[in-house]
Design an enzyme around this catalytic site. Structure first.
Site, PDB file in Angstrom:
ATOM      1  N   CYS A 109     -22.673 -22.870  -0.814  1.00 57.35           N
ATOM      2  CA  CYS A 109     -24.116 -22.918  -0.574  1.00 57.35           C
ATOM      3  C   CYS A 109     -24.475 -21.432   0.050  1.00 57.35           C
ATOM      4  O   CYS A 109     -24.092 -20.852   0.965  1.00 57.35           O
ATOM      5  CB  CYS A 109     -24.581 -23.781   0.412  1.00 57.35           C
ATOM      6  SG  CYS A 109     -23.748 -25.500  -0.012  1.00 57.35           S
ATOM      7  N   CYS A 142     -24.636 -23.569  -5.142  1.00 57.00           N
ATOM      8  CA  CYS A 142     -26.056 -23.912  -4.548  1.00 57.00           C
ATOM      9  C   CYS A 142     -26.726 -23.133  -3.870  1.00 57.00           C
ATOM     10  O   CYS A 142     -26.192 -22.365  -3.061  1.00 57.00           O
ATOM     11  CB  CYS A 142     -25.855 -25.158  -3.637  1.00 57.00           C
ATOM     12  SG  CYS A 142     -27.410 -25.944  -3.029  1.00 57.00           S
TER      13      CYS A 142
END
Length: 357
Positions: A109, A142
């Site tokens: 992420c 992400c």
């Protein structure tokens, strides 16, 4: 009284819970917490078996945010003692991501503080995404960059991003109590942009900010309407120097009930335990794995998690297996290099919106 078994059956059949049923889960007494967890585990096991997905945060840009979110250590006017730095280079981002992947992370992420990215920022992040995907083609990436403008989600997707995270955080009715510089609808719009561009939507909540049971149910139902693929459930980390720095009102049992309620409301979504699990769930973290199927590995954005090897041991001790791209063996939780995660403490190495951004 509610029948937890009936709720589990309903969730497995993907029948929507009613509001009173969701509120009833939050209202169960502490004496019944094992029954709540057992019922939620039936749903979790039906959709995800005994797998646990590991996620790893790379903090691309820290502090100095112009937004005034009351829960955030990086907010405008924050006096919290956190790292402040501008963008990591592509090489630094790739190196940090590699450490998490070596520890078993399936998703990286990439997070940056701020209201939202400029087009130049998107180009910068796109280079990091492309480089990570080139080195680790089986790993999901992400992005979490704040509010998006037209076309930016498409550019992230074109660069190879798999998902975009933007949390709703709390109910629409109380959103203005935690932030005045943007709105609940702004956040919903950004999640919609990500979905339209073909990115997997990731959106969740923060519990422990003084909200009511009804607020928690409201945000869970709003998430159900958005239908994100993954839902991070964060527990407020009360940073000294922020408006919510004294807001300590969660217990391990309360956290488990919140996770279970979200599992019943969004049964087929990846439920990820985010920031605050170590300090609020404490010795009950293993029980939480019976409800949620995803956690962050190691540290968060501006706060420490527990050592990465302790996370892996927790998963093994609870009888679960790590889900990852490195091996088809469901018992393969010993990825080479995981001892690098004993304590990552270098600039940008994941210290989260996973821990109150």
């Amino acid at each position: 009284m509610i029948s937890l078994e009936a709720l589990a059956e309903k969730a497995i059949r993907l029948e929507p819970l009613a509001r009173d049923e969701a509120c009833a889960v939050l209202g169960t007494p502490d004496d019944d917490i094992l029954d709540v967890v057992a019922a939620a585990f039936r749903v979790r096991r039906h959709f995800f078996g005994r797998r646990v997905k590991l996620n790893y945060l790379v903090n691309l840009k820290s502090g100095l945010c112009p937004e005034d979110c009351t829960y955030c250590s990086q907010r405008l006017g924050s006096k919290a003692d956190v790292l402040k730095y501008t963008w990591l280079s592509t090489e630094e981002a790739v190196s940090s991501a590699a450490a998490g992947i070596a520890g078993g992370a399936r998703r990286v992420c990439l997070v940056a503080s701020g209201r939202g990215p400029t087009d130049r920022d998107v180009d910068r992040v796109a280079r990091s995404i492309s480089a990570i995907k080139a080195d680790h083609p089986g790993v999901e990436v992400c992005a979490c960059l704040g509010l998006l403008s037209d076309g930016q989600a498409d550019r992230l997707c074109h660069a190879g991003a798999d998902a975009y995270n933007h949390n709703l955080n709390t109910s629409e009715a109380t959103y203005a109590d935690i932030c005045s510089t943007h709105t609940f609808d702004d956040r919903v719009e950004t999640v919609g942009m990500a979905k339209k561009a073909g990115l997997s939507p990731c959106s969740g909540l923060i519990a422990g900010m003084g909200e009511s049971d009804e607020d928690l149910v409201d945000v869970a139902f709003a998430l159900r309407e958005l239908a994100p693929d993954s839902i991070p459930v964060n527990f407020l980390i009360p940073f000294e120097g922020t408006p919510l720095g004294e807001e300590w009102n969660l217990t391990p049992q309360r956290c488990l009930r919140i996770l279970a309620m979200v599992r019943f409301v969004c049964p087929a979504a990846e439920i990820r335990i985010g920031g605050g699990r170590e300090i609020h769930l404490r010795s009950m973290q293993s029980l939480a794995l019976h409800v949620a199927n995803s956690i962050f590995l190691g540290d968060y954005l501006t706060s420490e998690g527990q050592p990465g090897q302790d996370d892996l041991q927790l998963i093994r001790d609870a009888g679960f297996t790590v889900e990852g791209p490195a091996s088809d063996d469901p018992d393969d939780t010993h990825h080479e290099g995981h001892h690098d995660l004993v304590r990552l403490r270098r600039r940008g190495a994941g210290t989260g919106e996973a821990a109150n951004t």
